[in-house]
Design an enzyme around this catalytic site. Structure first.
Site, PDB file in Angstrom:
ATOM      1  N   ASN A 162       0.829  -1.220   0.000  1.00 24.16           N
ATOM      2  CA  ASN A 162       0.000   0.000   0.000  1.00 24.16           C
ATOM      3  C   ASN A 162       0.857   1.261   0.000  1.00 24.16           C
ATOM      4  O   ASN A 162       0.336   2.373   0.087  1.00 24.16           O
ATOM      5  CB  ASN A 162      -0.989   0.002   1.175  1.00 24.16           C
ATOM      6  CG  ASN A 162      -0.297   0.186   2.512  1.00 24.16           C
ATOM      7  OD1 ASN A 162       0.923   0.338   2.584  1.00 24.16           O
ATOM      8  ND2 ASN A 162      -1.069   0.179   3.591  1.00 24.16           N
ATOM      9  N   ILE A 207      -3.413  -4.818   2.627  1.00 23.74           N
ATOM     10  CA  ILE A 207      -3.648  -6.220   3.011  1.00 23.74           C
ATOM     11  C   ILE A 207      -5.000  -6.412   3.705  1.00 23.74           C
ATOM     12  O   ILE A 207      -5.431  -7.544   3.903  1.00 23.74           O
ATOM     13  CB  ILE A 207      -2.502  -6.800   3.901  1.00 23.74           C
ATOM     14  CG1 ILE A 207      -2.183  -5.890   5.070  1.00 23.74           C
ATOM     15  CG2 ILE A 207      -1.282  -7.103   3.053  1.00 23.74           C
ATOM     16  CD1 ILE A 207      -1.198  -6.499   6.072  1.00 23.74           C
ATOM     17  N   ASN A 245      -3.202  -3.082  11.442  1.00 18.95           N
ATOM     18  CA  ASN A 245      -2.358  -3.370  10.277  1.00 18.95           C
ATOM     19  C   ASN A 245      -1.692  -4.750  10.383  1.00 18.95           C
ATOM     20  O   ASN A 245      -1.723  -5.545   9.451  1.00 18.95           O
ATOM     21  CB  ASN A 245      -1.299  -2.278  10.146  1.00 18.95           C
ATOM     22  CG  ASN A 245      -0.565  -2.386   8.818  1.00 18.95           C
ATOM     23  OD1 ASN A 245      -1.041  -1.911   7.801  1.00 18.95           O
ATOM     24  ND2 ASN A 245       0.575  -3.063   8.824  1.00 18.95           N
ATOM     25  N   TYR A 294       3.822  -4.088  19.494  1.00 23.86           N
ATOM     26  CA  TYR A 294       4.402  -4.634  18.260  1.00 23.86           C
ATOM     27  C   TYR A 294       4.601  -6.150  18.386  1.00 23.86           C
ATOM     28  O   TYR A 294       4.155  -6.924  17.531  1.00 23.86           O
ATOM     29  CB  TYR A 294       5.734  -3.926  17.955  1.00 23.86           C
ATOM     30  CG  TYR A 294       6.502  -4.590  16.844  1.00 23.86           C
ATOM     31  CD1 TYR A 294       5.969  -4.663  15.558  1.00 23.86           C
ATOM     32  CD2 TYR A 294       7.747  -5.171  17.072  1.00 23.86           C
ATOM     33  CE1 TYR A 294       6.659  -5.295  14.539  1.00 23.86           C
ATOM     34  CE2 TYR A 294       8.442  -5.804  16.062  1.00 23.86           C
ATOM     35  CZ  TYR A 294       7.889  -5.862  14.798  1.00 23.86           C
ATOM     36  OH  TYR A 294       8.573  -6.509  13.788  1.00 23.86           O
ATOM     37  N   LYS A 345       2.357  -9.383  16.437  1.00 23.73           N
ATOM     38  CA  LYS A 345       2.952 -10.456  15.627  1.00 23.73           C
ATOM     39  C   LYS A 345       2.695 -11.836  16.253  1.00 23.73           C
ATOM     40  O   LYS A 345       2.455 -12.806  15.539  1.00 23.73           O
ATOM     41  CB  LYS A 345       4.464 -10.219  15.521  1.00 23.73           C
ATOM     42  CG  LYS A 345       4.835  -8.986  14.701  1.00 23.73           C
ATOM     43  CD  LYS A 345       4.925  -9.354  13.246  1.00 23.73           C
ATOM     44  CE  LYS A 345       5.394  -8.188  12.393  1.00 23.73           C
ATOM     45  NZ  LYS A 345       5.653  -8.576  11.016  1.00 23.73           N
ATOM     46  N   ASP A 372      13.534  -1.318  25.562  1.00 20.87           N
ATOM     47  CA  ASP A 372      14.736  -1.942  25.000  1.00 20.87           C
ATOM     48  C   ASP A 372      15.288  -3.013  25.954  1.00 20.87           C
ATOM     49  O   ASP A 372      15.834  -2.682  27.003  1.00 20.87           O
ATOM     50  CB  ASP A 372      15.848  -0.894  24.790  1.00 20.87           C
ATOM     51  CG  ASP A 372      15.744  -0.182  23.458  1.00 20.87           C
ATOM     52  OD1 ASP A 372      15.035  -0.686  22.570  1.00 20.87           O
ATOM     53  OD2 ASP A 372      16.383   0.877  23.312  1.00 20.87           O
TER      54      ASP A 372
HETATM   55  N1  UDP Z   1      19.919   2.854  19.499  1.00 18.90           N
HETATM   56  C1  UDP Z   1      20.635   3.956  19.971  1.00 18.90           C
HETATM   57  N2  UDP Z   1      20.517   5.142  19.320  1.00 18.90           N
HETATM   58  C2  UDP Z   1      19.749   5.305  18.191  1.00 18.90           C
HETATM   59  C3  UDP Z   1      19.030   4.182  17.699  1.00 18.90           C
HETATM   60  C4  UDP Z   1      19.145   2.976  18.390  1.00 18.90           C
HETATM   61  O1  UDP Z   1      21.343   3.870  20.976  1.00 18.90           O
HETATM   62  O2  UDP Z   1      19.670   6.416  17.665  1.00 18.90           O
HETATM   63  C5  UDP Z   1      20.036   1.564  20.186  1.00 18.90           C
HETATM   64  C6  UDP Z   1      18.699   1.043  20.703  1.00 18.90           C
HETATM   65  O3  UDP Z   1      18.395   1.595  21.958  1.00 18.90           O
HETATM   66  C7  UDP Z   1      18.958  -0.457  20.731  1.00 18.90           C
HETATM   67  C8  UDP Z   1      19.937  -0.675  19.584  1.00 18.90           C
HETATM   68  O4  UDP Z   1      20.494   0.601  19.286  1.00 18.90           O
HETATM   69  O5  UDP Z   1      19.601  -0.803  21.941  1.00 18.90           O
HETATM   70  C9  UDP Z   1      19.272  -1.218  18.326  1.00 18.90           C
HETATM   71  O6  UDP Z   1      18.143  -0.399  18.052  1.00 18.90           O
HETATM   72  P1  UDP Z   1      17.321  -0.480  16.687  1.00 18.90           P
HETATM   73  O7  UDP Z   1      16.236   0.568  16.763  1.00 18.90           O
HETATM   74  O8  UDP Z   1      18.266  -0.406  15.539  1.00 18.90           O
HETATM   75  O9  UDP Z   1      16.708  -1.949  16.685  1.00 18.90           O
HETATM   76  P2  UDP Z   1      15.767  -2.717  17.747  1.00 18.90           P
HETATM   77  O10 UDP Z   1      16.707  -3.613  18.498  1.00 18.90           O
HETATM   78  O11 UDP Z   1      15.061  -1.727  18.601  1.00 18.90           O
HETATM   79  O12 UDP Z   1      14.845  -3.487  16.890  1.00 18.90           O
END
Ligand code: UDP
Length: 348
Positions: free
Chosen positions: A32, A59, A99, A150, A154, A298
């Protein structure tokens, strides 16, 4: 095979389409364009004229999807179309359930209506939530307890697929599926034809490259007080090419009634600081950073135990070195500083 690829104009989906046509398959891209780029689909159409078709379709449009699957005589669905930002899912949970969860339901329904019996689903390590440290690296048998919408959006789809496969085994129309639980996907087509273009970008490695190229002045490290060796979060980075190769292996191995779950990662982790250092090395540019607060949601460490797919399908990641992964992303980034173009994928 004739394969419907939802989200085929997006980052991972477009690389999957490329690999499918390289392996001799025919592809119908359904996207889309809310996050994908028409330009990416156009690149694929020009690489494989007559073997890639594109439909601007959501979808959630079940009947239209079933009609498309029938008219294109589809044998399989690879389902990539999804929203994939943890933070956004906390801010707009219903949008994610609509979505990602209702959208997948619609696509699974369309596949049933059109008699399409193979389905490969992009799941995520976010379905594991924050596993106890003694369960990391994470195997597929680890309990799933997401910590954000999220991950839930899934995990619910995995559940629907299990029940749909159960119905098939009990005598319903044939169905087999695999759910691939991705860890952190990175890199780009090494030949520079496709790349990663998210707007806005929130992923660590592309942000490092934006700073290296001067597109951003600096970046923030989200927390250095985690219980890890250097205090920053550790992730398992898998090359998008390895990831799509895994999809092809799985697709070609699916037998009626199968339900398969595979972690897709390399099995080794890099901290945020190690990633930034690797980007400095590869690009030759300083990457100024400031230390910031933790980003909510995180987990400190997410790495995969990829033994199951290695054992069952002989899958081996080709890119096990982070610098090589970054090199491919940097090449595309330098050749395409505006991504797919100034107007591309601004969303709707
Ligand atoms: N991260 C960071 N600064 C940024 C973006 C990400 O320190 O500007 C860190 C984030 O907190 C995580 C890791 O990098 O610990 C990977 O983040 P990303 O968003 O790439 O992937 P995720 O693991 O969240 O899917």
């Amino acid at each position: 095979m004739n394969v419907l690829v939802s989200g085929g104009a997006g980052y991972i989906g477009s690389h999957a389409v490329l690999r499918l046509v390289e392996n001799g398959h025919q592809v119908l891209i359904v996207d889309n364009l809310s996050r994908g780029h028409r330009e990416a689909a156009a690149v694929l159409e020009s690489i494989a004229p007559g073997r890639v078709a594109f439909e601007d379709c959501d979808i959630l449009e079940t009947e239209r999807l079933a009609g498309l699957m029938t008219s294109h005589r589809c044998d399989a669905v690879l389902h990539f179309a999804a929203l994939a930002y943890v933070g956004e899912s906390v801010e707009q949970p219903l949008r994610y359930y609509r979505n990602n969860t209702a959208g997948a339901l619609s696509l699974i329904q369309a596949a049933e209506d059109a008699g399409v019996g193979r389905f490969v689903f992009s799941s995520t390590c976010a379905t594991y939530g924050e596993p106890p440290v003694d369960q990391v690296p994470i195997a597929e048998t680890c309990g799933q307890s997401p910590v954000n919408p999220y991950g839930w959006s899934k995990l619910m789809v995995e559940r629907m697929l299990i029940d749909r496969a159960g119905q098939a085994r009990a005598g319903g129309s044939p169905f087999a599926f695999a759910a691939l639980r991705y860890f952190n996907v990175a890199g780009a087509d090494p030949e520079g034809r496709l790349g990663e273009d998210h707007r806005p970008e929130s992923h660590l490695l592309p942000i490092c490259l934006e700073v290296a190229s001067g597109k951003r002045e600096s970046m923030t490290i989200f927390g250095d007080d985690y219980d890890t060796p250097d205090g920053t979060c550790i992730r398992d980075y898998v090359h998008v090419i390895d990831l799509v190769n895994a999809h092809l292996l799985v697709l070609e191995a699916l037998e009626p009634g199968d339900q398969r779950f595979y972690n897709i990662g390399v099995g080794r982790g890099y901290s945020v600081l190690e990633c930034i250092e690797a980007c400095r090395r590869v690009t030759g540019h300083p990457i100024p950073v400031t230390m910031g607060a933790r980003r909510p949601g995180d987990p400190p460490m997410l790495t995969a135990n990829p033994d199951r797919i290695r054992r069952e399908l002989g899958f081996e990641a080709r890119y096990t070195n982070l610098d090589e992964i970054i090199e491919t992303a940097w090449r595309w980034f330098q050749a395409n500083p505006q991504g797919y173009g100034p107007e591309a994928g601004s969303g709707r």
